[in-house]
Design a protein around this motif. Sequence first.
Motif, PDB file in Angstrom:
ATOM      1  N   VAL A 144       0.786  -1.046   0.110  1.00 28.81           N
ATOM      2  CA  VAL A 144       0.134  -0.087  -0.048  1.00 28.81           C
ATOM      3  C   VAL A 144       0.942   1.279   0.059  1.00 28.81           C
ATOM      4  O   VAL A 144       0.581   2.013  -0.804  1.00 28.81           O
ATOM      5  CB  VAL A 144      -1.130   0.139   1.209  1.00 28.81           C
ATOM      6  CG1 VAL A 144      -1.671   1.394   1.366  1.00 28.81           C
ATOM      7  CG2 VAL A 144      -2.105  -1.088   0.896  1.00 28.81           C
ATOM      8  N   SER A 145       1.893   1.193   0.816  1.00 29.75           N
ATOM      9  CA  SER A 145       2.757   2.415   0.999  1.00 29.75           C
ATOM     10  C   SER A 145       3.499   2.611  -0.557  1.00 29.75           C
ATOM     11  O   SER A 145       3.915   3.729  -0.828  1.00 29.75           O
ATOM     12  CB  SER A 145       3.924   2.116   1.896  1.00 29.75           C
ATOM     13  OG  SER A 145       3.467   2.061   3.282  1.00 29.75           O
ATOM     14  N   GLY A 146       4.081   1.686  -1.198  1.00 33.75           N
ATOM     15  CA  GLY A 146       4.348   1.514  -2.433  1.00 33.75           C
ATOM     16  C   GLY A 146       3.626   2.196  -3.577  1.00 33.75           C
ATOM     17  O   GLY A 146       4.072   2.966  -4.205  1.00 33.75           O
ATOM     18  N   VAL A 147       2.270   1.678  -3.464  1.00 32.66           N
ATOM     19  CA  VAL A 147       1.264   2.340  -4.307  1.00 32.66           C
ATOM     20  C   VAL A 147       1.133   3.754  -4.192  1.00 32.66           C
ATOM     21  O   VAL A 147       1.095   4.506  -5.249  1.00 32.66           O
ATOM     22  CB  VAL A 147       0.042   1.531  -4.294  1.00 32.66           C
ATOM     23  CG1 VAL A 147      -0.973   1.949  -5.222  1.00 32.66           C
ATOM     24  CG2 VAL A 147       0.191   0.045  -4.803  1.00 32.66           C
ATOM     25  N   VAL A 148       0.897   4.271  -3.041  1.00 35.49           N
ATOM     26  CA  VAL A 148       0.891   5.341  -2.630  1.00 35.49           C
ATOM     27  C   VAL A 148       1.967   6.378  -3.147  1.00 35.49           C
ATOM     28  O   VAL A 148       1.777   7.452  -3.623  1.00 35.49           O
ATOM     29  CB  VAL A 148       0.490   5.580  -1.082  1.00 35.49           C
ATOM     30  CG1 VAL A 148       0.410   7.342  -0.781  1.00 35.49           C
ATOM     31  CG2 VAL A 148      -0.999   5.327  -0.663  1.00 35.49           C
ATOM     32  N   VAL A 149       3.092   6.039  -2.976  1.00 37.62           N
ATOM     33  CA  VAL A 149       4.327   6.677  -3.425  1.00 37.62           C
ATOM     34  C   VAL A 149       4.402   6.705  -4.791  1.00 37.62           C
ATOM     35  O   VAL A 149       4.632   7.721  -5.549  1.00 37.62           O
ATOM     36  CB  VAL A 149       5.825   6.103  -2.807  1.00 37.62           C
ATOM     37  CG1 VAL A 149       6.842   6.644  -3.598  1.00 37.62           C
ATOM     38  CG2 VAL A 149       5.784   6.288  -1.219  1.00 37.62           C
ATOM     39  N   ALA A 150       4.071   5.642  -5.626  1.00 37.33           N
ATOM     40  CA  ALA A 150       3.964   5.596  -6.747  1.00 37.33           C
ATOM     41  C   ALA A 150       2.893   6.359  -7.451  1.00 37.33           C
ATOM     42  O   ALA A 150       3.162   7.315  -8.475  1.00 37.33           O
ATOM     43  CB  ALA A 150       3.897   4.179  -7.431  1.00 37.33           C
ATOM     44  N   LEU A 151       1.849   6.547  -6.780  1.00 30.07           N
ATOM     45  CA  LEU A 151       0.653   7.623  -7.218  1.00 30.07           C
ATOM     46  C   LEU A 151       1.175   9.038  -7.341  1.00 30.07           C
ATOM     47  O   LEU A 151       0.935   9.745  -8.091  1.00 30.07           O
ATOM     48  CB  LEU A 151      -0.655   7.215  -6.563  1.00 30.07           C
ATOM     49  CG  LEU A 151      -1.310   5.990  -6.898  1.00 30.07           C
ATOM     50  CD1 LEU A 151      -2.658   5.846  -6.295  1.00 30.07           C
ATOM     51  CD2 LEU A 151      -1.696   6.081  -8.486  1.00 30.07           C
ATOM     52  N   VAL A 152       1.674   9.369  -6.077  1.00 25.98           N
ATOM     53  CA  VAL A 152       2.145  10.755  -5.855  1.00 25.98           C
ATOM     54  C   VAL A 152       3.372  10.868  -6.834  1.00 25.98           C
ATOM     55  O   VAL A 152       3.302  12.116  -7.371  1.00 25.98           O
ATOM     56  CB  VAL A 152       3.051  11.025  -4.293  1.00 25.98           C
ATOM     57  CG1 VAL A 152       3.480  12.182  -4.291  1.00 25.98           C
ATOM     58  CG2 VAL A 152       1.768  10.801  -3.391  1.00 25.98           C
ATOM     59  N   VAL A 153       4.159  10.243  -7.169  1.00 28.99           N
ATOM     60  CA  VAL A 153       5.331  10.301  -8.016  1.00 28.99           C
ATOM     61  C   VAL A 153       4.911  10.701  -9.588  1.00 28.99           C
ATOM     62  O   VAL A 153       5.006  11.441 -10.289  1.00 28.99           O
ATOM     63  CB  VAL A 153       6.464   9.407  -8.146  1.00 28.99           C
ATOM     64  CG1 VAL A 153       7.205   9.338  -9.398  1.00 28.99           C
ATOM     65  CG2 VAL A 153       7.031   9.334  -6.981  1.00 28.99           C
ATOM     66  N   ALA A 154       3.614   9.584  -9.922  1.00 34.15           N
ATOM     67  CA  ALA A 154       3.058   9.880 -11.129  1.00 34.15           C
ATOM     68  C   ALA A 154       2.218  11.126 -10.977  1.00 34.15           C
ATOM     69  O   ALA A 154       2.212  11.977 -12.256  1.00 34.15           O
ATOM     70  CB  ALA A 154       2.119   8.936 -11.444  1.00 34.15           C
ATOM     71  N   GLY A 155       1.516  11.452 -10.182  1.00 35.24           N
ATOM     72  CA  GLY A 155       0.872  12.878 -10.184  1.00 35.24           C
ATOM     73  C   GLY A 155       1.974  14.133 -10.390  1.00 35.24           C
ATOM     74  O   GLY A 155       1.294  15.126 -11.014  1.00 35.24           O
ATOM     75  N   LEU A 156       2.891  14.191  -9.751  1.00 30.30           N
ATOM     76  CA  LEU A 156       3.917  15.203  -9.772  1.00 30.30           C
ATOM     77  C   LEU A 156       4.404  15.280 -11.207  1.00 30.30           C
ATOM     78  O   LEU A 156       4.860  16.295 -11.785  1.00 30.30           O
ATOM     79  CB  LEU A 156       5.116  15.001  -8.935  1.00 30.30           C
ATOM     80  CG  LEU A 156       4.634  15.386  -7.411  1.00 30.30           C
ATOM     81  CD1 LEU A 156       5.912  15.009  -6.226  1.00 30.30           C
ATOM     82  CD2 LEU A 156       4.109  16.801  -6.958  1.00 30.30           C
ATOM     83  N   PHE A 157       4.612  14.052 -11.866  1.00 31.45           N
ATOM     84  CA  PHE A 157       5.133  13.882 -13.329  1.00 31.45           C
ATOM     85  C   PHE A 157       4.248  14.652 -14.153  1.00 31.45           C
ATOM     86  O   PHE A 157       4.420  15.339 -15.015  1.00 31.45           O
ATOM     87  CB  PHE A 157       5.585  12.479 -13.496  1.00 31.45           C
ATOM     88  CG  PHE A 157       5.922  12.308 -15.070  1.00 31.45           C
ATOM     89  CD1 PHE A 157       7.020  12.903 -15.088  1.00 31.45           C
ATOM     90  CD2 PHE A 157       5.089  11.835 -16.038  1.00 31.45           C
ATOM     91  CE1 PHE A 157       7.499  12.622 -16.740  1.00 31.45           C
ATOM     92  CE2 PHE A 157       5.309  11.720 -17.303  1.00 31.45           C
ATOM     93  CZ  PHE A 157       6.669  12.261 -17.651  1.00 31.45           C
ATOM     94  N   VAL A 158       3.056  14.440 -14.238  1.00 35.57           N
ATOM     95  CA  VAL A 158       1.880  14.795 -14.779  1.00 35.57           C
ATOM     96  C   VAL A 158       1.812  16.402 -14.743  1.00 35.57           C
ATOM     97  O   VAL A 158       1.592  17.008 -15.578  1.00 35.57           O
ATOM     98  CB  VAL A 158       0.376  13.909 -14.841  1.00 35.57           C
ATOM     99  CG1 VAL A 158      -0.474  14.694 -15.420  1.00 35.57           C
ATOM    100  CG2 VAL A 158       0.562  12.581 -14.955  1.00 35.57           C
ATOM    101  N   PHE A 159       1.888  16.875 -13.422  1.00 33.96           N
ATOM    102  CA  PHE A 159       1.869  18.067 -13.192  1.00 33.96           C
ATOM    103  C   PHE A 159       2.731  18.996 -14.054  1.00 33.96           C
ATOM    104  O   PHE A 159       2.653  20.000 -14.535  1.00 33.96           O
ATOM    105  CB  PHE A 159       1.965  18.376 -11.645  1.00 33.96           C
ATOM    106  CG  PHE A 159       1.644  19.427 -11.170  1.00 33.96           C
ATOM    107  CD1 PHE A 159       0.373  20.199 -11.195  1.00 33.96           C
ATOM    108  CD2 PHE A 159       2.650  20.410 -10.600  1.00 33.96           C
ATOM    109  CE1 PHE A 159       0.109  21.561 -10.801  1.00 33.96           C
ATOM    110  CE2 PHE A 159       2.611  21.731 -10.059  1.00 33.96           C
ATOM    111  CZ  PHE A 159       1.413  22.249 -10.262  1.00 33.96           C
ATOM    112  N   GLY A 160       4.188  18.467 -13.903  1.00 33.07           N
ATOM    113  CA  GLY A 160       5.311  19.066 -14.547  1.00 33.07           C
ATOM    114  C   GLY A 160       5.225  18.958 -15.979  1.00 33.07           C
ATOM    115  O   GLY A 160       5.557  19.936 -16.774  1.00 33.07           O
TER     116      GLY A 160
END
Length: 149
Positions: free
Chosen positions: A7-23
């Motif tokens: 669950v922690s890994g999935v949350v971190v992956a979602l946050v990183v993906a969100g920041l990538f899309v934002f940039g």
Amino acid sequence: MVLALLVSGVVVALVVAGLFVFGLRRRLIQRSGGTFDCSMRWGAPGPEAEPSGKGWVYGIARYNGDRIEWFRVFSYAVRPRRTLERASIEVLERRTPKGEEELALLSDAVILACRHSGTRLELAMSDDALTGFLAWLEAAPPGQRVNVA
């Protein structure tokens, strides 16, 4: 334990993906050029009201022909939040931030009070961006009414 790590890994992956899309969104907006940092306050109070830091939204503005397209910085939307037509912009006054506005805006901001199709708005941008904006307004094709204070 394994489930918690998963669950922690999935949350971190979602946050990183969100920041990538934002940039990526910001790069796509700036790709065509002609962009500048520009905070906006839509439906701003009149000149008799005491300036406040409320209502300001940080954004990016992009020149597109006879329009300015304004995008919120903290958004995933690919379409502009506001579109300002050159012929409908009337510059009312120019001023420096006062009171709480100094905290809400970038440090070198100059505020330009305008009217767009009957709605009062304020744009806050750097001196260099202001020079470019006013030059863009004045460069309207012959026959267009332009009011630059």
